[in-house]
Design a protein around this motif. Structure first.
Motif, PDB file in Angstrom:
ATOM      1  N   PHE A   3       4.364  -7.734  13.480  1.00  0.00           N
ATOM      2  CA  PHE A   3       4.492  -7.830  11.973  1.00  0.00           C
ATOM      3  C   PHE A   3       3.778  -6.750  11.251  1.00  0.00           C
ATOM      4  N   THR A   4       3.311  -5.651  11.999  1.00  0.00           N
ATOM      5  CA  THR A   4       2.618  -4.629  11.264  1.00  0.00           C
ATOM      6  C   THR A   4       3.270  -3.483  10.721  1.00  0.00           C
ATOM      7  N   LEU A   5       3.061  -2.835   9.710  1.00  0.00           N
ATOM      8  CA  LEU A   5       3.808  -1.703   9.284  1.00  0.00           C
ATOM      9  C   LEU A   5       3.385  -0.473  10.398  1.00  0.00           C
ATOM     10  N   THR A   6       4.324   0.366  10.309  1.00  0.00           N
ATOM     11  CA  THR A   6       3.929   1.713  11.111  1.00  0.00           C
ATOM     12  C   THR A   6       2.759   2.399  10.533  1.00  0.00           C
ATOM     13  N   GLU A   7       2.103   3.422  11.325  1.00  0.00           N
ATOM     14  CA  GLU A   7       1.044   4.070  10.513  1.00  0.00           C
ATOM     15  C   GLU A   7       1.648   4.775   9.425  1.00  0.00           C
ATOM     16  N   PHE A  12       2.007   5.551   3.277  1.00  0.00           N
ATOM     17  CA  PHE A  12       2.838   5.728   2.483  1.00  0.00           C
ATOM     18  C   PHE A  12       2.480   4.714   1.273  1.00  0.00           C
ATOM     19  N   ARG A  13       2.291   3.479   1.639  1.00  0.00           N
ATOM     20  CA  ARG A  13       2.029   2.419   0.954  1.00  0.00           C
ATOM     21  C   ARG A  13       0.667   2.813   0.259  1.00  0.00           C
ATOM     22  N   LEU A  15      -0.472   5.693  -0.592  1.00  0.00           N
ATOM     23  CA  LEU A  15      -0.052   6.705  -1.617  1.00  0.00           C
ATOM     24  C   LEU A  15       0.637   6.184  -2.797  1.00  0.00           C
ATOM     25  N   LEU A  16       1.321   5.059  -2.632  1.00  0.00           N
ATOM     26  CA  LEU A  16       2.137   4.490  -3.682  1.00  0.00           C
ATOM     27  C   LEU A  16       0.914   3.586  -4.526  1.00  0.00           C
ATOM     28  N   ARG A  17       0.198   3.041  -3.903  1.00  0.00           N
ATOM     29  CA  ARG A  17      -0.974   2.172  -4.559  1.00  0.00           C
ATOM     30  C   ARG A  17      -1.940   2.796  -5.526  1.00  0.00           C
ATOM     31  N   THR A  18      -2.070   4.187  -4.797  1.00  0.00           N
ATOM     32  CA  THR A  18      -2.873   4.971  -5.547  1.00  0.00           C
ATOM     33  C   THR A  18      -2.265   5.543  -7.130  1.00  0.00           C
ATOM     34  N   PHE A  69      11.536   1.296   1.811  1.00  0.00           N
ATOM     35  CA  PHE A  69      12.371   1.194   0.463  1.00  0.00           C
ATOM     36  C   PHE A  69      11.633  -0.028  -0.221  1.00  0.00           C
ATOM     37  N   ALA A  70      11.375  -1.215   0.583  1.00  0.00           N
ATOM     38  CA  ALA A  70      10.748  -2.287  -0.051  1.00  0.00           C
ATOM     39  C   ALA A  70       9.502  -2.037  -0.596  1.00  0.00           C
ATOM     40  N   LEU A  71       8.499  -1.405   0.260  1.00  0.00           N
ATOM     41  CA  LEU A  71       7.453  -1.151  -0.137  1.00  0.00           C
ATOM     42  C   LEU A  71       7.288  -0.415  -1.627  1.00  0.00           C
TER      43      LEU A  71
END
Length: 385
Positions: A3-7, A12-13, A15-18, A69-71
């Protein structure tokens, strides 16, 4: 089962959060309340390449997998759901062109759409046709090398910036069943007779415009028929909406995450009867409920996105859209209750989260309609539980 995201997805997440924390959250409430268009945020998304998330790499896009895409939409909606709307319709239209367009159409539009130099949306809904797209009345009559288009479209996101705008029309209004006479035309905004009439006032979903569009004898070149084939427009549109349900599910998770964050932070600092309200069991129950439902919704959104990666996923995306959207509304309401009277004030984020969350159960197909989609998928055996 992993259930974990890839590295790569985790990076990428981050970067988006920042980007969201630095560029969106500090200004969202003020800009939403004053009706200011988020020009600087749009520019930032373009610089990050986000307008190309569904554009193939050969045309300059990122061509993200469905989970990545969902992230994007989860993180953007955490900051301001309306911003996610600007990117949402654009991304679905880009995918529709990338999957169904002719090579000439892809070359003409996708490179600029990927960079944000051009933007787009989808012209589906009409005053008398929302969920029932086969009931649209916009027609396109072939006249030599052009289609003459007449009709009205409603609730069109990005309407003032879309160029081209893929528009669902009836090229054969007498066809039976109706969908066999429906096509998509790529309508350039500069054509005579194409007019954005007005912005439709909304309870929430601010930051992006939702407009009424008039098409009055608009002459669209024949080579702008998506894919060059008549009669497959509804199929083309529905193929994009499958990704659209992932989009809405992810946006809902973003809203729920922000509701959780705001409720928890407020409960930790607000005092009553000499104690932080986070110490009261009634508040703890609400905080726990939000967190539990949020985590379940996130897992379902990613599960549905992964199902899209593997093929047709009407049932899975329908399930995720329904569940996640209802979690978003419940989380927003519970967060307002944690805030007490302040939750009703426009000085706090939670009232905006509540207004934005309501749309999630309506957009990309109402939840009741999607429950029938899920049921049909179960009967066909396309999805099992």
């Amino acid at each position: 089962m992993d259930f974990t995201l890839t590295e790569e997805q985790q990076d990428f997440r981050a970067l988006l959060r920042t980007f969201v924390d630095r560029e969106i959250i500090p200004v969202a409430r003020e800009w939403e309340q004053t009706g200011r268009y988020p020009t600087e945020i749009v520019r930032g998304m373009a610089e990050m390449g986000l307008f190309g998330i569904t554009v193939p790499e050969q045309y300059g896009g990122l061509d993200l997998d469905p989970v990545s895409f969902a992230l994007v939409f989860e993180e953007l909606a955490r900051g301001w759901m309306g911003i996610a709307g600007i990117l949402g319709s654009h991304s679905l239209a880009c995918r529709m062109i990338a999957i169904h367009g002719t090579e000439e159409q892809k070359q003409a539009y996708l490179p600029d759409l990927a960079t944000g130099a051009r933007r787009t949306g989808i012209g589906l809904t009409e005053p008398d046709a929302g969920t029932d797209l086969q009931g649209i009345r916009t027609t396109a009559r072939l006249d030599g090398d052009h289609y003459v288009v007449n009709g009205t479209k409603m609730w069109i996101t990005n309407a003032r910036y879309a160029d081209p705008l893929p528009v669902l029309v009836k090229t054969d209004p007498q066809a039976t069943p109706a969908h066999t006479g429906m096509s998509v035309l790529l309508v350039d905004a500069t054509l005579d007779g194409f007019q954005v009439l007005r912005d439709i006032p909304k309870l929430g979903y601010k930051g992006t415009e939702s407009c009424e569009i008039l098409l009055d004898n608009v002459r669209v070149p024949k080579d702008r028929l998506l894919g060059g084939v008549e009669g497959v427009g509804l199929k083309q549109a529905l193929s994009a909406l499958e990704w659209g349900r992932v989009n809405i599910a992810a946006r809902s998770v973003g809203i729920a995450q922000r509701a959780h964050d705001e409720a928890l932070a407020y409960a930790r600092q607000r005092k009553a009867f000499g104690k932080h309200i986070a110490e009261f069991q009634a508040i703890q129950l609400k905080l726990a409920t939000i967190a539990i439902q949020l985590q379940a919704a996130r897992l379902m959104a990613y599960w549905a996105a992964d199902a899209v990666r593997r093929g047709r996923a009407d049932g899975q995306t329908g399930m995720a859209k329904v569940f996640c959207s209802e979690v978003a509304l419940e989380a927003a309401i519970d967060a307002m209750k944690v805030h007490g009277g302040y939750g009703y004030s426009t000085e706090f984020e939670v009232e905006r989260l509540y207004r934005d969350s309501i749309l999630m159960s309506i957009g990309e197909g109402t939840n009741d309609i999607l429950r029938t989609v899920v049921a049909k998928a179960l009967v066909r055996g396309d999805v099992t539980v």
